[in-house]
Design an enzyme around this catalytic site. Structure first.
Site, PDB file in Angstrom:
ATOM      1  N   HIS A 174      -8.674  -4.677   9.745  1.00 31.40           N
ATOM      2  CA  HIS A 174     -10.003  -4.521  10.507  1.00 31.40           C
ATOM      3  C   HIS A 174     -10.894  -3.294  10.967  1.00 31.40           C
ATOM      4  O   HIS A 174     -11.235  -3.490  11.522  1.00 31.40           O
ATOM      5  CB  HIS A 174      -9.598  -5.754  11.303  1.00 31.40           C
ATOM      6  CG  HIS A 174      -9.110  -7.170  10.846  1.00 31.40           C
ATOM      7  ND1 HIS A 174      -8.388  -7.986  11.969  1.00 31.40           N
ATOM      8  CD2 HIS A 174      -8.844  -6.951  10.184  1.00 31.40           C
ATOM      9  CE1 HIS A 174      -8.305  -9.047  11.358  1.00 31.40           C
ATOM     10  NE2 HIS A 174      -7.976  -8.756   9.562  1.00 31.40           N
ATOM     11  N   GLU A 181       0.681  -9.693   3.145  1.00 34.97           N
ATOM     12  CA  GLU A 181       0.509  -9.404   4.371  1.00 34.97           C
ATOM     13  C   GLU A 181       1.282  -7.972   4.456  1.00 34.97           C
ATOM     14  O   GLU A 181       2.164  -7.235   3.647  1.00 34.97           O
ATOM     15  CB  GLU A 181       0.682  -9.928   5.436  1.00 34.97           C
ATOM     16  CG  GLU A 181      -0.040 -11.143   5.454  1.00 34.97           C
ATOM     17  CD  GLU A 181      -1.406 -11.156   6.125  1.00 34.97           C
ATOM     18  OE1 GLU A 181      -2.074 -10.077   6.787  1.00 34.97           O
ATOM     19  OE2 GLU A 181      -2.366 -12.604   6.111  1.00 34.97           O
ATOM     20  N   ASP A 236      -9.882 -13.387   1.418  1.00 32.73           N
ATOM     21  CA  ASP A 236     -11.104 -12.878   1.938  1.00 32.73           C
ATOM     22  C   ASP A 236     -10.714 -12.211   2.857  1.00 32.73           C
ATOM     23  O   ASP A 236      -9.705 -11.052   3.578  1.00 32.73           O
ATOM     24  CB  ASP A 236     -11.635 -14.326   3.378  1.00 32.73           C
ATOM     25  CG  ASP A 236     -10.266 -14.808   4.320  1.00 32.73           C
ATOM     26  OD1 ASP A 236      -9.091 -14.083   3.611  1.00 32.73           O
ATOM     27  OD2 ASP A 236     -11.041 -15.289   5.295  1.00 32.73           O
ATOM     28  N   ASP A 293      -5.447  -5.663   4.614  1.00 25.57           N
ATOM     29  CA  ASP A 293      -5.616  -6.911   4.209  1.00 25.57           C
ATOM     30  C   ASP A 293      -6.474  -7.754   4.055  1.00 25.57           C
ATOM     31  O   ASP A 293      -7.653  -8.142   4.437  1.00 25.57           O
ATOM     32  CB  ASP A 293      -5.954  -7.004   6.571  1.00 25.57           C
ATOM     33  CG  ASP A 293      -5.552  -8.393   6.560  1.00 25.57           C
ATOM     34  OD1 ASP A 293      -5.023  -8.850   5.942  1.00 25.57           O
ATOM     35  OD2 ASP A 293      -6.200  -8.703   7.216  1.00 25.57           O
ATOM     36  N   HIS A 302      -4.343 -13.396   0.218  1.00 31.20           N
ATOM     37  CA  HIS A 302      -5.732 -14.216   1.610  1.00 31.20           C
ATOM     38  C   HIS A 302      -6.306 -13.414   0.002  1.00 31.20           C
ATOM     39  O   HIS A 302      -6.423 -12.251   0.255  1.00 31.20           O
ATOM     40  CB  HIS A 302      -5.714 -14.766   2.763  1.00 31.20           C
ATOM     41  CG  HIS A 302      -6.209 -13.459   3.048  1.00 31.20           C
ATOM     42  ND1 HIS A 302      -6.676 -12.614   3.156  1.00 31.20           N
ATOM     43  CD2 HIS A 302      -4.589 -12.847   4.020  1.00 31.20           C
ATOM     44  CE1 HIS A 302      -6.585 -11.962   4.697  1.00 31.20           C
ATOM     45  NE2 HIS A 302      -5.470 -11.951   4.477  1.00 31.20           N
ATOM     46  N   GLU A 343      -8.849 -17.399   5.492  1.00 26.46           N
ATOM     47  CA  GLU A 343      -7.056 -16.771   6.391  1.00 26.46           C
ATOM     48  C   GLU A 343      -8.185 -16.106   7.701  1.00 26.46           C
ATOM     49  O   GLU A 343      -7.082 -15.926   8.367  1.00 26.46           O
ATOM     50  CB  GLU A 343      -6.423 -15.961   5.317  1.00 26.46           C
ATOM     51  CG  GLU A 343      -5.691 -15.822   6.182  1.00 26.46           C
ATOM     52  CD  GLU A 343      -5.371 -15.221   7.325  1.00 26.46           C
ATOM     53  OE1 GLU A 343      -4.406 -14.906   8.046  1.00 26.46           O
ATOM     54  OE2 GLU A 343      -5.972 -13.774   6.933  1.00 26.46           O
ATOM     55  N   GLU A 344      -9.346 -15.096   7.022  1.00 29.66           N
ATOM     56  CA  GLU A 344      -9.525 -14.690   8.688  1.00 29.66           C
ATOM     57  C   GLU A 344     -10.152 -15.550  10.175  1.00 29.66           C
ATOM     58  O   GLU A 344     -10.227 -15.085  10.605  1.00 29.66           O
ATOM     59  CB  GLU A 344     -10.394 -13.442   8.349  1.00 29.66           C
ATOM     60  CG  GLU A 344      -9.644 -12.375   7.356  1.00 29.66           C
ATOM     61  CD  GLU A 344      -8.954 -11.743   7.976  1.00 29.66           C
ATOM     62  OE1 GLU A 344      -8.133 -11.975   9.350  1.00 29.66           O
ATOM     63  OE2 GLU A 344      -8.027 -11.080   7.706  1.00 29.66           O
TER      64      GLU A 344
END
Length: 358
Positions: A333, A159, A72, A100, A70, A130-131
């Site tokens: 994150h 991931e 984003d 991430d 992903h 995705e988030e």
């Protein structure tokens, strides 16, 4: 905005795509750059669906592999543009998205451009949203609208996995456990029924709960059941008439969503239980020949994936899928999110070795 140089070192390519801010909902500019760069690769057939880009080799191989990542990120917190630091002899790239999962995405972009004749046919997928919610997820949208793009014999999601292999993933369930009381003025509390007080047994059951460790296809998955939010009350002088405890259940991939729901209903028997979100897990799928070959090429001992990832979407299509990417998921994150440079190179080398047989 300068274009992406897919011939650059994977670390510099990671830095370049991380420095293009792409918080969920704002993936367009980065998707434009990826599309422009990958359309210039002659051995790939490229299609774009919204801000999701699919690039395929069409070599007529008997095996097809899907490799996805992903593009984003979660919101920024003064952690862009990226920067390098050396900590205890380890060179790191810091910034939002480094772990991430734009390091994994960068490796995939570089290999997609360079490997004109991989041993299997490859479907490369770079997707948006995705988030955030299930309804916006680009891979889920692709599954619903163009499922043919996901057809494969094996799938890899980039991931973060500390450059190791994490097979499958736990399932994920959220439920609201409600209690109902009766409002009254707090000066005459005996007239009402306090819904927050009635929630005490819910917390007692959670505190006493003993989660399982479950072996699935040789990997041991740890389950969990935890309160994540609690809401109740309308004012400082009113006895609350409702309390809602939201619980999160992570369940082993051997347990179906229906079985997970029944388990929650058993644990909270006697209470009003409402399921608000549920996603199936994914078995490791490491027993099929192509997965065994991947493990051998990478040279890593597979581990379980405790969190939920989009490998579950492939598993739902009966496609074995694993997580394999640079970065520690514990740094995802965080404000000091970073990826070790060595892990970017390790994942690139592992994927290259497997896709080429080198």
């Amino acid at each position: 905005m300068p274009g992406l140089d897919l011939t650059a070192d994977a670390v510099l390519l990671t830095q370049a795509i991380c420095d293009v801010e792409s918080v969920s909902g704002n993936e367009g500019p980065l998707a434009d750059l990826i599309e422009a760069a990958i359309r210039a690769v002659p051995h790939l057939t490229v299609r774009r669906y919204g801000d999701t880009i699919v690039a395929r080799t069409e070599l007529g191989r008997p095996i097809r592999v899907a490799i996805a990542g992903h593009i984003d990120t979660v919101p920024l917190n003064d952690n862009l543009p990226t920067w390098f630091e050396e900590v205890d002899g380890e060179r790191r790239l810091y910034g939002r998205g480094t772990t991430d999962m734009k390091a994994g995405t960068a490796v995939q972009l570089k290999l997609a451009a360079e490997l004109a004749e991989p041993l299997p046919d490859v479907t490369w997928i770079w997707y948006d949203h995705e988030e955030v919610g299930e309804d916006l997820n680009g891979l889920n949208r692709l599954l619903q609208e163009h499922p043919e793009e996901l057809q494969a014999d094996f799938a890899i999601l980039g991931e973060p996995s500390i450059a190791g292999i994490e097979g499958g993933c736990n399932g994920n369930l959220r439920a609201e456990i409600r209690t109902s009381g009766r409002r009254a003025h707090s000066a005459r509390g005996w007239i009402g029924v306090n819904a927050i007080h009635l929630a005490a047994p819910i917390l007692d059951r959670l505190a006493a709960y003993e989660p399982r460790s479950v072996e699935v296809d040789g990997l041991v998955y740890r389950e969990g059941l935890n309160a994540v939010t609690i809401h109740g009350g309308v004012a400082g002088n009113v006895i609350p008439d409702e309390c809602v405890v939201q619980v999160n259940h992570r369940f082993a991939p051997s347990r179906s969503p229906e079985e997970a729901v029944r388990h929650i209903e058993e644990v909270f028997a006697g209470f009003d239980v409402r399921i608000v979100d549920i996603a199936a897990g994914a078995r490791p799928g490491l027993d099929v020949p192509i997965a065994k070959a991947f493990v051998e090429a990478v040279g890593a001992e597979p581990r379980p994936k405790y969190g939920w990832t989009d490998v579950a979407r492939f598993a739902g299509l009966r496609i074995p899928a694993v997580n394999y990417g640079p970065g520690d998921p514990l740094k995802a994150h965080t404000d000091d999110e970073y990826v070790p440079v060595d892990q970017i190179h390790a994942v690139e080398a592992g994927l290259r070795a497997w896709l080429t047989g080198a």
